[in-house]
Motif scaffolding. Structure first.
Motif, PDB file in Angstrom:
ATOM      1  N   ALA A   3      31.083  36.510  36.206  1.00 51.25           N
ATOM      2  CA  ALA A   3      31.936  35.582  36.953  1.00 51.25           C
ATOM      3  C   ALA A   3      33.391  35.723  36.558  1.00 51.25           C
ATOM      4  O   ALA A   3      34.292  35.737  37.416  1.00 51.25           O
ATOM      5  CB  ALA A   3      31.458  34.148  36.731  1.00 51.25           C
ATOM      6  N   GLU A  31      34.824  39.455  37.551  1.00 52.80           N
ATOM      7  CA  GLU A  31      34.930  39.635  39.000  1.00 52.80           C
ATOM      8  C   GLU A  31      36.091  38.809  39.563  1.00 52.80           C
ATOM      9  O   GLU A  31      36.831  39.274  40.431  1.00 52.80           O
ATOM     10  CB  GLU A  31      33.617  39.263  39.689  1.00 52.80           C
ATOM     11  CG  GLU A  31      32.521  40.292  39.493  1.00 52.80           C
ATOM     12  CD  GLU A  31      31.249  39.946  40.259  1.00 52.80           C
ATOM     13  OE1 GLU A  31      31.214  38.883  40.916  1.00 52.80           O
ATOM     14  OE2 GLU A  31      30.289  40.737  40.194  1.00 52.80           O
ATOM     15  N   THR A  32      36.243  37.590  39.081  1.00 53.37           N
ATOM     16  CA  THR A  32      37.337  36.743  39.552  1.00 53.37           C
ATOM     17  C   THR A  32      38.687  37.325  39.119  1.00 53.37           C
ATOM     18  O   THR A  32      39.646  37.361  39.908  1.00 53.37           O
ATOM     19  CB  THR A  32      37.190  35.314  39.009  1.00 53.37           C
ATOM     20  OG1 THR A  32      35.888  34.817  39.318  1.00 53.37           O
ATOM     21  CG2 THR A  32      38.238  34.392  39.607  1.00 53.37           C
ATOM     22  N   GLU A  87      39.412  40.511  41.218  1.00 47.74           N
ATOM     23  CA  GLU A  87      39.675  40.204  42.630  1.00 47.74           C
ATOM     24  C   GLU A  87      41.065  39.618  42.822  1.00 47.74           C
ATOM     25  O   GLU A  87      41.738  39.887  43.829  1.00 47.74           O
ATOM     26  CB  GLU A  87      38.630  39.220  43.148  1.00 47.74           C
ATOM     27  CG  GLU A  87      38.798  38.859  44.614  1.00 47.74           C
ATOM     28  CD  GLU A  87      37.735  37.903  45.125  1.00 47.74           C
ATOM     29  OE1 GLU A  87      37.861  37.445  46.273  1.00 47.74           O
ATOM     30  OE2 GLU A  87      36.776  37.612  44.362  1.00 47.74           O
ATOM     31  N   HIS A  88      41.528  38.850  41.842  1.00 52.40           N
ATOM     32  CA  HIS A  88      42.802  38.145  41.989  1.00 52.40           C
ATOM     33  C   HIS A  88      43.904  38.700  41.075  1.00 52.40           C
ATOM     34  O   HIS A  88      44.942  38.073  40.897  1.00 52.40           O
ATOM     35  CB  HIS A  88      42.597  36.653  41.746  1.00 52.40           C
ATOM     36  CG  HIS A  88      41.669  36.020  42.737  1.00 52.40           C
ATOM     37  ND1 HIS A  88      42.063  35.669  44.008  1.00 52.40           N
ATOM     38  CD2 HIS A  88      40.337  35.719  42.643  1.00 52.40           C
ATOM     39  CE1 HIS A  88      41.025  35.159  44.657  1.00 52.40           C
ATOM     40  NE2 HIS A  88      39.978  35.165  43.859  1.00 52.40           N
ATOM     41  N   ASP A 111      28.737  31.797  41.696  1.00 58.83           N
ATOM     42  CA  ASP A 111      29.797  31.527  42.674  1.00 58.83           C
ATOM     43  C   ASP A 111      30.536  30.228  42.359  1.00 58.83           C
ATOM     44  O   ASP A 111      31.771  30.159  42.482  1.00 58.83           O
ATOM     45  CB  ASP A 111      29.205  31.458  44.084  1.00 58.83           C
ATOM     46  CG  ASP A 111      28.792  32.823  44.611  1.00 58.83           C
ATOM     47  OD1 ASP A 111      29.274  33.836  44.063  1.00 58.83           O
ATOM     48  OD2 ASP A 111      27.997  32.877  45.569  1.00 58.83           O
ATOM     49  N   LYS A 118      32.836  30.908  39.529  1.00 52.73           N
ATOM     50  CA  LYS A 118      33.995  31.692  39.958  1.00 52.73           C
ATOM     51  C   LYS A 118      35.038  30.810  40.644  1.00 52.73           C
ATOM     52  O   LYS A 118      36.244  31.019  40.468  1.00 52.73           O
ATOM     53  CB  LYS A 118      33.546  32.817  40.904  1.00 52.73           C
ATOM     54  CG  LYS A 118      32.749  33.914  40.203  1.00 52.73           C
ATOM     55  CD  LYS A 118      32.167  34.925  41.168  1.00 52.73           C
ATOM     56  CE  LYS A 118      33.215  35.817  41.766  1.00 52.73           C
ATOM     57  NZ  LYS A 118      32.609  36.917  42.558  1.00 52.73           N
ATOM     58  N   GLN A 119      34.607  29.812  41.371  1.00 52.55           N
ATOM     59  CA  GLN A 119      35.546  28.900  42.015  1.00 52.55           C
ATOM     60  C   GLN A 119      36.339  28.123  40.971  1.00 52.55           C
ATOM     61  O   GLN A 119      37.555  27.925  41.116  1.00 52.55           O
ATOM     62  CB  GLN A 119      34.788  27.939  42.928  1.00 52.55           C
ATOM     63  CG  GLN A 119      34.180  28.600  44.157  1.00 52.55           C
ATOM     64  CD  GLN A 119      33.362  27.633  45.005  1.00 52.55           C
ATOM     65  OE1 GLN A 119      33.627  26.439  45.031  1.00 52.55           O
ATOM     66  NE2 GLN A 119      32.347  28.142  45.683  1.00 52.55           N
ATOM     67  N   LEU A 149      38.818  30.548  39.258  1.00 56.35           N
ATOM     68  CA  LEU A 149      39.953  30.806  40.140  1.00 56.35           C
ATOM     69  C   LEU A 149      40.926  29.633  40.125  1.00 56.35           C
ATOM     70  O   LEU A 149      42.156  29.823  40.057  1.00 56.35           O
ATOM     71  CB  LEU A 149      39.465  31.068  41.570  1.00 56.35           C
ATOM     72  CG  LEU A 149      40.560  31.227  42.634  1.00 56.35           C
ATOM     73  CD1 LEU A 149      41.508  32.365  42.285  1.00 56.35           C
ATOM     74  CD2 LEU A 149      39.935  31.433  44.012  1.00 56.35           C
TER      75      LEU A 149
END
Length: 288
Positions: free
Chosen positions: A32, A35-36, A39-40, A265, A268-269, A272
């Motif tokens: 998590a 990947e986060t 991605e960002h 998921d 990850k939110q 983020l």
């Protein structure tokens, strides 16, 4: 891209953003977080507490190093709250790029002695060092030690402590607590104290017990030297609450491929959201 904490936070400190240090208790958290971050385009810190390391075993660190080296963003593998020279040596041998020696429960002189010894040891191996002065409080659900009430960092002692120990980053006690705050207890950061510390200490500062503090206070603290914010309990709460919900909805479910994805998921939110708050989104470009 695996880097040291010194390399990571020197950029954050100069550009007034913070990097999240997210505690890893299993491979799902590792996935998590990375990947986060990728991605960002955010730098990130993988924090592992000695009790987590004992559970995960040394081989897990090799897994983290491989995963970190495959990412395109800067990643630190950090020992969180190492309590002894044995913890520091183990972390260095495992391949951590940063260690924390936490002797904050001792008096000032003993804290200096223990921290200086750990710093000399780690620096010989090219590993960055964090230490704590004052004592972050203790709330609910945390594996980390802390005082019943926060013992605040004294700015004058902070200056002396940094000079005597040679550490690379300093964790300060300005009103946070490890774990989740009970409903009847509201955290409050002493920003004025933080300003005083920053005025006499020229290294990046660390905020422990970052779960449950208001976004406004955390954002303000970053403007006054906080370059690393620790997140553990809040992230784990999100993951396991979602997992409990999944098990309640599917009481006979037992496949990780069915139970874990939505928990990852949800995590990850949260990650983020924290990266956005810390201002680290898109900052990986600064490290090229």
């Amino acid at each position: 891209m695996l880097v040291t904490m010194t390399e990571l936070l020197s950029v954050a400190y100069e550009n007034k953003f913070a990097v999240g240090a997210f505690n890893i208790g299993n491979s799902e958290f590792l996935r998590a977080i990375l990947e986060t971050a990728e991605e960002h385009k955010s730098p990130v810190i993988l924090a592992i507490h000695p009790s987590e390391l004992e559970f995960l075993t040394d081989n897990f660190v090799a897994y983290c190093r491989e995963a970190a080296n495959k990412t395109k963003v800067p990643v630190v593998i950090h020992l969180d709250h190492g309590g002894s020279s044995a913890d520091i040596i183990r972390a260095i041998r495992c391949g951590f790029t940063s260690v924390m020696i936490d002797a904050s429960k001792y008096n000032f002189e003993e804290n200096v002695r223990i921290t200086r010894e750990a710093t000399e040891l780690a620096h010989k191996a090219g590993v960055s060092v964090e230490a704590e002065l004052g004592n972050v409080g203790q709330a609910e659900g945390s594996m980390e030690e802390g005082a019943d009430e926060c013992l605040y960092t004294d700015p004058a002692e902070a200056k002396k402590f940094v000079e005597l120990t040679g550490i690379d980053t300093l964790a300060v006690a300005i009103g946070t607590a490890h774990g989740i705050y009970p409903k009847d207890r509201k955290p409050k950061l002493q920003i004025d104290r933080l300003k005083q510390i920053q005025s006499v200490v020229s290294i990046p500062l660390v905020l422990h017990g970052g779960s449950d503090n208001t976004d406004e206070e955390v954002a303000e603290s970053i403007q006054y030297g906080i370059s690393k914010v620790n997140i553990s309990s809040e992230m784990k709460r999100v993951f396991f609450n979602q997992l409990r919900e999944n098990l309640e909805q599917s009481p006979n479910g037992f496949e990780p491929t069915q139970l874990f994805p939505s928990a990852i998921d949800a995590t990850k939110q949260l990650i983020l959201k924290k990266m956005q708050l810390f201002g680290s989104i898109g900052k990986s470009d600064l490290y090229k």
